[in-house]
Scaffold this motif. Structure first.
Motif, short mmCIF file in Angstrom:
data_model
loop_
_atom_site.label_atom_id
_atom_site.label_comp_id
_atom_site.label_asym_id
_atom_site.label_seq_id
_atom_site.Cartn_x
_atom_site.Cartn_y
_atom_site.Cartn_z
N GLN A 1 0.92 -1.26 0.00
CA GLN A 1 -0.16 0.11 0.08
C GLN A 1 0.98 1.20 0.06
N ILE A 2 1.64 1.48 -0.88
CA ILE A 2 2.49 2.78 -1.06
C ILE A 2 1.53 3.83 -1.51
N HIS A 3 2.01 4.98 -1.29
CA HIS A 3 1.25 6.23 -1.54
C HIS A 3 0.96 6.65 -2.78
N ALA A 4 1.82 6.26 -3.56
CA ALA A 4 1.50 6.70 -5.12
C ALA A 4 0.56 5.52 -5.63
N ALA A 5 -0.55 5.53 -5.29
CA ALA A 5 -1.55 4.48 -5.76
C ALA A 5 -1.63 4.68 -7.16
N GLY A 6 -1.37 5.59 -7.70
CA GLY A 6 -1.33 5.73 -9.24
C GLY A 6 -0.42 4.93 -10.01
N LEU A 7 0.57 4.43 -9.33
CA LEU A 7 1.79 3.66 -9.79
C LEU A 7 1.63 2.06 -9.44
N ARG A 8 0.41 1.72 -8.92
CA ARG A 8 0.11 0.28 -8.23
C ARG A 8 -0.76 -0.55 -9.24
N TYR A 9 -0.07 -0.52 -10.48
CA TYR A 9 -0.44 -1.32 -11.58
C TYR A 9 0.29 -2.45 -11.87
N HIS A 10 -0.02 -3.76 -12.44
CA HIS A 10 0.81 -4.81 -12.34
C HIS A 10 1.61 -4.92 -13.93
N GLY A 11 1.07 -4.22 -14.92
CA GLY A 11 1.60 -4.40 -16.04
C GLY A 11 1.99 -3.06 -16.90
N GLY A 12 2.88 -3.37 -17.88
CA GLY A 12 3.35 -2.20 -18.52
C GLY A 12 2.60 -1.84 -19.85
N GLY A 13 1.72 -2.64 -20.18
CA GLY A 13 0.80 -1.94 -21.43
C GLY A 13 1.63 -2.55 -22.72
N GLN A 14 0.86 -2.67 -23.72
CA GLN A 14 1.36 -3.08 -24.95
C GLN A 14 2.50 -2.52 -25.74
N ILE A 15 2.55 -1.14 -25.94
CA ILE A 15 3.33 -0.21 -26.61
C ILE A 15 4.65 -0.19 -25.81
N VAL A 16 4.57 0.15 -24.46
CA VAL A 16 5.73 0.53 -23.66
C VAL A 16 6.47 -0.83 -23.36
N SER A 17 5.73 -1.98 -23.25
CA SER A 17 6.59 -3.06 -23.03
C SER A 17 7.46 -3.47 -24.23
N GLN A 18 6.80 -3.40 -25.52
CA GLN A 18 7.44 -3.72 -26.54
C GLN A 18 8.80 -2.75 -26.81
N LEU A 19 8.71 -1.52 -26.54
CA LEU A 19 9.70 -0.52 -26.33
C LEU A 19 10.90 -1.08 -25.47
N LYS A 20 10.34 -1.47 -24.29
CA LYS A 20 11.27 -1.78 -23.48
C LYS A 20 12.18 -3.11 -23.70
N LYS A 21 11.13 -4.01 -24.08
CA LYS A 21 11.85 -5.37 -24.73
C LYS A 21 13.14 -4.86 -25.81
N ASP A 22 12.78 -4.01 -26.66
CA ASP A 22 13.76 -3.56 -27.86
C ASP A 22 14.68 -2.74 -27.22
N GLY A 23 14.70 -2.50 -26.01
CA GLY A 23 15.80 -1.67 -25.61
C GLY A 23 15.74 -0.23 -25.82
N LEU A 24 14.52 0.17 -26.10
CA LEU A 24 14.51 1.61 -26.41
C LEU A 24 14.10 2.44 -25.39
N ILE A 25 13.76 1.92 -24.22
CA ILE A 25 13.47 2.88 -23.03
C ILE A 25 14.21 1.87 -21.93
N GLU A 26 14.11 2.54 -20.71
CA GLU A 26 14.75 2.22 -19.48
C GLU A 26 13.91 2.29 -18.46
N SER A 27 14.12 1.54 -17.42
CA SER A 27 13.24 1.65 -16.13
C SER A 27 14.08 1.30 -14.76
N TYR A 28 13.82 2.07 -13.68
CA TYR A 28 14.66 2.12 -12.47
C TYR A 28 13.69 2.16 -11.43
N PRO A 29 13.62 1.02 -10.45
CA PRO A 29 12.69 1.05 -9.16
C PRO A 29 13.31 2.05 -8.13
N ILE A 30 12.40 2.69 -7.44
CA ILE A 30 13.07 3.33 -6.44
C ILE A 30 11.72 3.26 -5.08
#
Lengths: 432, 432
Positions: A333-362
């Motif tokens: 139950q983090i306070h950033a309730a808007g970020l509590r979704y389990h999946g990355g969606g169709q487009i962003v996930s493909q971009l991530k898979k192709d190394g075109l975007i990066e992600s960092y957990p904080i």
């Protein structure tokens, strides 16, 4: 040295088209699959749930989509939003980096969510739909829908997770003030809600339950449709107004972003600011890096698996090819309730898979510390979601300082935190 | 017909001077008197309590005062604020009147109070003052001071009425987030506070008590001064940035205001938008009307007497020549806490006495109804204080409709109501 603080555009510069990145992606997203047949689904399959035009946009490969004049007129309430030089933050960090942010907190509901709420209500109203339903967690999305639905004279029922309904009462009243009906989930107003309550009258709800109730009401009501505030392609499309404006504003600064940073929940604000710049990586040989700031409690892009998964907890949606922590994953139950979704969606996930975007957990303690640094240096208290972006910006700006690099960082301030002060208090009191 | 929604100015158009209406008043305000000797007091007499430059401004008859560059730089965070055509409200009322509003709610603390907080902290810091004190009712003024004090690296203690401290917890956390110390009044942190608590440990405080505690701490601390958010001449002076910007923006519209409307508490936002236009009545033969919207629960200009009275409840301040309900008047607990002040101040009261401005008392049920109409038509939820101005605008616009008159109305939206949602809920639930 005098620094220009805000780079503002006249209303005439509100974009006339949304940008669809699918047209320019080197690898197109894999198709959505029907959960029963596992065959690719089509726009027509989604028209019972979403307005026709939105279903069409969901499957579009066209590069540009005209923004209807009525939508642009309503955008004028708060758009173009300012691009701001974070000179106060630069000074506080003593960094040679040049930091800019797009200030989406200036919308009257305090976040970028209105950009797509207006569009979604418009297309539904155009089609003659008289009633909409949606779910909301913290209430940012529900508030945005309440404003837009009122404007287009469409009825609105918002299903709000009971835990938020009780602990964030102001958001609920905001929605009511704009004229929406707000239900605490599980509610006695749907079959599904009644069934849950029968089993457990003290249940405090979940986003998955809220989706189930909202979908049920849309499907069983006359002339009604359902709406969603993130994840889907048409939502990301509408949010590109953020980056399209920022492109013009960065030109005014004379700088070009080396890094674009945004927080990541379902992808709507991240995609909104990133995709128009990512297009220049594809088409003009730019080398900008795109960095998604995820909560450590829900790091779907950083730690999830790329696979077909459901969009909701109950398993009612089409199967989506995406990075996911599993549709039954229950983040803390983090306070950033808007970020509590389990999946990355169709487009962003493909971009991530192709190394075109990066992600960092904080971790959220780092993000609230960043939020306070930002509030004290720039005067604006950021939403808990947005503090994730700021924390990543600070990490990068301090690296720049250590390495004596004056790169240009652009981030998206997705919203203000004035309705999230209880979270700040917990952090300041050492209770996180 | 396409209507331009927002009229925006570039940062270069932030005013370089504040306007002092005393220079142009046909009858100058009568002098402040020493409460003991009843002789006129001078700037020097106030320098123990206020920064020298502020005390000087308090007695100034110079027409223009240079705005320091550091103050203008900080104004850039949110200024120039937009002038907005209230086309949604016009449509909702079906009125031929042209309605414009100056949107001061865009400041990061949500109100116009930052305009003078920045100036006051600047002058104190310039003088080498290291610590400031102030009181706050609802918390708007305290929040503004917290941002400004932090920027100029001056310590800040805010004395907040305990009733508000308990019932409006978010404002308190906002102040803390910016780095201020917040005390619930009566507090154990001053002699006066301890005396009150000894008599009545359950006392919920009052603005008068908060002033007494803030003044005591300022007077008894090293290198400290006290600050005030309204009523005084130097505060009104700083707020004229509102009207000076609005003048330029009204020129962009091609209209000129027949009526200027603002809510009235101690006069800071009313004077801020009115005085620059009132000057054109004095100097250029314009016939604009200036209309103050007062709460019916505290109608000092409409129902008060013009006489010498104290500025505070305890009777510690100089005697002020003004319309007053009596310094011991206790208004009902209306939600517009910012309007619960007993007197009209020196300048505004003289203008009212001379028939140069008008005032109208309005019941808070009418104002909340107006606030909801505005929220649903313009997308912005106004502060309870600002709903008074909107209620008066609606009265006038409906008269225009009845009489087929297309006059131009300009009002000041002094702040947003996102931290006042409990008040809206009470109204919607029929509990006001």
């Amino acid at each position: 040295m005098k620094v220009t603080k805000k780079f503002t555009l006249p209303e005439s510069e509100i974009p006339t088209q949304w940008y669809n990145i699918v047209a320019d992606m080197p690898n197109k997203p894999q198709p959505l699959l029907h959960p029963g047949t596992r065959k690719p689904i089509k726009a027509e399959d989604m028209e019972g749930l979403f307005a026709k035009e939105l279903a069409k946009q969901e499957f579009s490969t066209e590069r540009w989509h005209e923004i209807p004049e009525d939508v642009r007129t309503l955008y004028k309430i708060y758009r173009p939003s300012p691009l701001v030089r974070a000179s106060g933050l630069e000074k506080a960090l003593n960094t040679p980096a040049k930091i800019y942010f797009k200030n989406e907190s200036v919308s009257p509901v305090g976040s970028h969510k209105l950009n797509t709420a207006i569009a979604q209500c418009y297309y539904n109203a155009e089609q003659g739909i008289t009633h909409l339903t949606t779910e909301t967690g913290a209430g940012q999305w529900g508030s945005a829908m309440a404003v837009a639905a009122r404007h287009f004279k469409v009825g609105l029922d918002v299903f709000m997770v009971k835990n938020s309904y009780n602990t964030k009462p102001y958001r609920k009243i905001v929605m009511r003030t704009y004229g929406a009906n707000v239900h605490a989930v599980p509610s006695p107003d749907t079959e599904y809600g009644r069934a849950v309550l029968a089993k457990d009258p003290t249940c405090l709800g979940s986003l998955g339950m809220a989706i189930s109730e909202a979908v049920e009401m849309a499907v069983h009501s006359d002339n009604a449709r359902y709406t969603l505030g993130s994840v889907l392609n048409h939502v990301l499309l509408h949010q590109t107004v953020i980056g399209l404006e920022a492109e013009k504003q960065m030109e005014m600064t004379g700088d070009y972003p080396d890094k674009v940073i945004a927080c990541f929940g379902g992808g709507s604000n991240f995609s909104g600011i990133s995709f128009p710049f990512l297009r220049h990586n594809f088409l003009d040989g730019k080398k900008t890096r795109f960095m998604a700031a995820e909560p450590a409690a829900c790091p779907k892009l950083s730690c999830g698996k790329f696979e077909y998964d459901f969009g909701d907890t109950e398993g009612l949606t089409p199967l989506i090819p995406m990075y996911t922590l599993g549709h039954d994953f229950q983040p803390a139950q983090i306070h950033a309730a808007g970020l509590r979704y389990h999946g990355g969606g169709q487009i962003v996930s493909q971009l991530k898979k192709d190394g075109l975007i990066e992600s960092y957990p904080i971790d959220q303690r780092e993000t609230f510390a960043a939020g306070i640094t930002f509030a004290q240096s720039e005067g604006i208290i950021p939403a808990p979601e947005s503090t994730h972006a700021i924390a990543l910006v600070i990490r990068e700006a301090l690296k720049d300082k250590a390495e004596g690099r004056d790169e240009t960082i652009l981030f998206n301030l997705s919203g203000h935190g004035l309705l999230d002060m209880a979270a700040y208090e917990q952090y300041m009191d050492g209770k996180l």
